[in-house]
Design a protein around this motif. Structure first.
Motif, mmCIF file in Angstrom:
data_model
loop_
_atom_site.group_PDB
_atom_site.id
_atom_site.type_symbol
_atom_site.label_atom_id
_atom_site.label_comp_id
_atom_site.label_asym_id
_atom_site.label_seq_id
_atom_site.Cartn_x
_atom_site.Cartn_y
_atom_site.Cartn_z
ATOM 1 N N GLU A 55 1.078 -1.094 -0.021
ATOM 2 C CA GLU A 55 0.106 0.021 -0.141
ATOM 3 C C GLU A 55 0.815 1.288 -0.059
ATOM 4 O O GLU A 55 2.122 1.198 0.572
ATOM 5 C CB GLU A 55 -0.894 -0.159 1.220
ATOM 6 C CG GLU A 55 -1.718 -1.169 1.307
ATOM 7 C CD GLU A 55 -2.891 -0.976 0.238
ATOM 8 O OE1 GLU A 55 -3.127 -0.058 -0.441
ATOM 9 O OE2 GLU A 55 -3.652 -1.982 0.172
ATOM 10 N N CYS A 56 0.463 2.210 -0.621
ATOM 11 C CA CYS A 56 0.857 3.601 -0.651
ATOM 12 C C CYS A 56 1.283 4.282 0.826
ATOM 13 O O CYS A 56 1.995 4.779 1.056
ATOM 14 C CB CYS A 56 0.417 4.813 -1.557
ATOM 15 S SG CYS A 56 0.422 4.102 -3.351
ATOM 16 N N SER A 57 0.266 3.960 1.512
ATOM 17 C CA SER A 57 0.416 4.427 2.901
ATOM 18 C C SER A 57 1.732 3.807 3.817
ATOM 19 O O SER A 57 2.148 4.587 4.644
ATOM 20 C CB SER A 57 -0.936 4.092 3.664
ATOM 21 O OG SER A 57 -1.305 2.711 3.923
ATOM 22 N N THR A 61 1.854 8.766 3.067
ATOM 23 C CA THR A 61 0.516 9.083 2.652
ATOM 24 C C THR A 61 0.422 10.467 1.993
ATOM 25 O O THR A 61 1.405 11.170 1.923
ATOM 26 C CB THR A 61 -0.477 9.142 4.108
ATOM 27 O OG1 THR A 61 0.311 10.404 4.623
ATOM 28 C CG2 THR A 61 -0.160 8.106 4.896
ATOM 29 N N ARG A 64 0.887 13.404 4.275
ATOM 30 C CA ARG A 64 2.306 13.588 4.606
ATOM 31 C C ARG A 64 3.067 14.230 3.320
ATOM 32 O O ARG A 64 3.864 15.180 3.485
ATOM 33 C CB ARG A 64 2.793 12.342 5.015
ATOM 34 C CG ARG A 64 4.410 12.466 5.511
ATOM 35 C CD ARG A 64 4.400 13.493 6.804
ATOM 36 N NE ARG A 64 5.701 13.650 7.218
ATOM 37 C CZ ARG A 64 6.273 14.904 7.406
ATOM 38 N NH1 ARG A 64 5.503 16.193 7.390
ATOM 39 N NH2 ARG A 64 7.611 14.971 7.767
ATOM 40 N N THR A 77 -4.757 10.386 -6.166
ATOM 41 C CA THR A 77 -3.701 9.463 -5.711
ATOM 42 C C THR A 77 -3.835 8.058 -6.482
ATOM 43 O O THR A 77 -4.942 7.699 -6.375
ATOM 44 C CB THR A 77 -3.651 9.569 -4.342
ATOM 45 O OG1 THR A 77 -3.389 10.624 -3.489
ATOM 46 C CG2 THR A 77 -2.475 8.304 -4.011
ATOM 47 N N ARG A 79 -2.441 4.223 -7.379
ATOM 48 C CA ARG A 79 -1.384 3.189 -6.830
ATOM 49 C C ARG A 79 -1.441 2.011 -8.003
ATOM 50 O O ARG A 79 -2.343 1.712 -8.380
ATOM 51 C CB ARG A 79 -1.736 2.569 -5.736
ATOM 52 C CG ARG A 79 -1.257 1.278 -5.053
ATOM 53 C CD ARG A 79 -2.095 0.692 -4.059
ATOM 54 N NE ARG A 79 -1.756 -0.610 -3.588
ATOM 55 C CZ ARG A 79 -2.101 -1.883 -4.174
ATOM 56 N NH1 ARG A 79 -2.868 -1.609 -5.275
ATOM 57 N NH2 ARG A 79 -1.590 -3.029 -3.859
ATOM 58 N N CYS A 97 3.372 5.006 -6.538
ATOM 59 C CA CYS A 97 2.534 5.799 -5.991
ATOM 60 C C CYS A 97 2.647 7.363 -6.464
ATOM 61 O O CYS A 97 3.852 7.709 -6.654
ATOM 62 C CB CYS A 97 2.726 5.958 -4.418
ATOM 63 S SG CYS A 97 2.575 4.225 -3.658
ATOM 64 N N TYR A 99 0.944 11.086 -6.483
ATOM 65 C CA TYR A 99 0.082 11.987 -5.925
ATOM 66 C C TYR A 99 -0.195 13.166 -6.620
ATOM 67 O O TYR A 99 0.877 13.802 -7.142
ATOM 68 C CB TYR A 99 0.718 12.167 -4.559
ATOM 69 C CG TYR A 99 1.308 10.991 -3.606
ATOM 70 C CD1 TYR A 99 0.768 10.513 -2.842
ATOM 71 C CD2 TYR A 99 2.605 10.548 -4.084
ATOM 72 C CE1 TYR A 99 1.027 9.404 -2.028
ATOM 73 C CE2 TYR A 99 3.200 9.316 -3.266
ATOM 74 C CZ TYR A 99 2.366 9.097 -2.341
ATOM 75 O OH TYR A 99 2.801 7.714 -1.643
#
Length: 216
Positions: A55-57, A61, A64, A77, A79, A97, A99
């Motif tokens: 996961e991108c988190s 995030t 962030r 966003t 992925r 990822c 953003y």
């Protein structure tokens, strides 16, 4: 602050700064409705055993990213995850990822491909069969790029800043992984680009923020 709807996509990963490694055709498409749908489509996946984060988190995030760049980022966003590659490539996994991906406007006139705007920030992490293969990918990138190259150590690892007309990119290898971080030019003032991209890299690698190496 920008809005970040998550679009979970599975497609061929396009390496912007790292040499392309062929994927094995016929990857499994993941759903787009969040964590529950992802788990249902991939019930045996154990994120602790994957070669790259799932996961991108687990990298950064979207919130962030906005804090680090200190400006709002509009768009989506996205992925892209893949773990099927030709054995001869040496790559075992890749997570990309993006953003701040511009949202398509169905009422707008088509934009010439050369004028399309990329994501505000893109982070890609790849894993390989061993550290030597990972380091070799960085060397291959440096040998093939026409961009300006500036060495930059981070967390005890040698990284490189690649400056182009459209974005500034940082690349580095750490063990069996390679990291590629791209920052779209114009998102922050030019004087802040290196500081911002190194802070993004330090946050992702969990190391102190390095002092930018003065250009020679």
């Amino acid at each position: 602050m920008g809005v970040f709807p998550l679009a979970l996509l599975v497609a061929s990963c396009t390496d912007q700064e790292e040499p392309e490694v062929p994927e094995v055709p016929g990857g499994t498409e993941q759903p787009t409705d969040g964590a529950e749908a992802t788990e249902a489509a991939n019930p045996t996946a154990d994120p602790t055993e994957l070669d790259v984060p799932f996961e991108c988190s687990e990298l950064l995030t979207a919130g962030r990213v906005v804090q680090i760049v200190q400006t709002s980022i509009d768009g989506e966003t996205r992925r892209v995850y893949n773990d099927e590659f030709l054995e001869s490539s040496g790559r075992t996994g890749r997570l990309t990822c993006q953003y701040g991906v511009p949202t398509a406007d169905s009422t707008a006139s088509p934009t010439p491909s050369g004028d399309e705007q990329g994501p505000a920030v893109e982070i890609a992490v790849s894993s390989y069969v061993d550290a030597e293969t990972a380091a070799g990918r960085i060397e291959a990138t440096l040998g093939s790029t026409s961009r300006d190259i500036d060495p930059q150590t981070i967390g005890g690892n040698e990284g490189y800043l690649l400056t182009g007309d459209d974005d500034v990119t940082f690349i580095a290898a750490e063990g069996v992984r390679t990291y590629v971080i791209s920052l779209r030019r114009g998102l922050v003032p030019e004087a802040a680009e290196v500081v911002v991209i190194l802070e993004l890299a330090a946050e992702m690698l969990d190391v102190p923020v390095p002092t930018p190496t003065p250009e020679s």
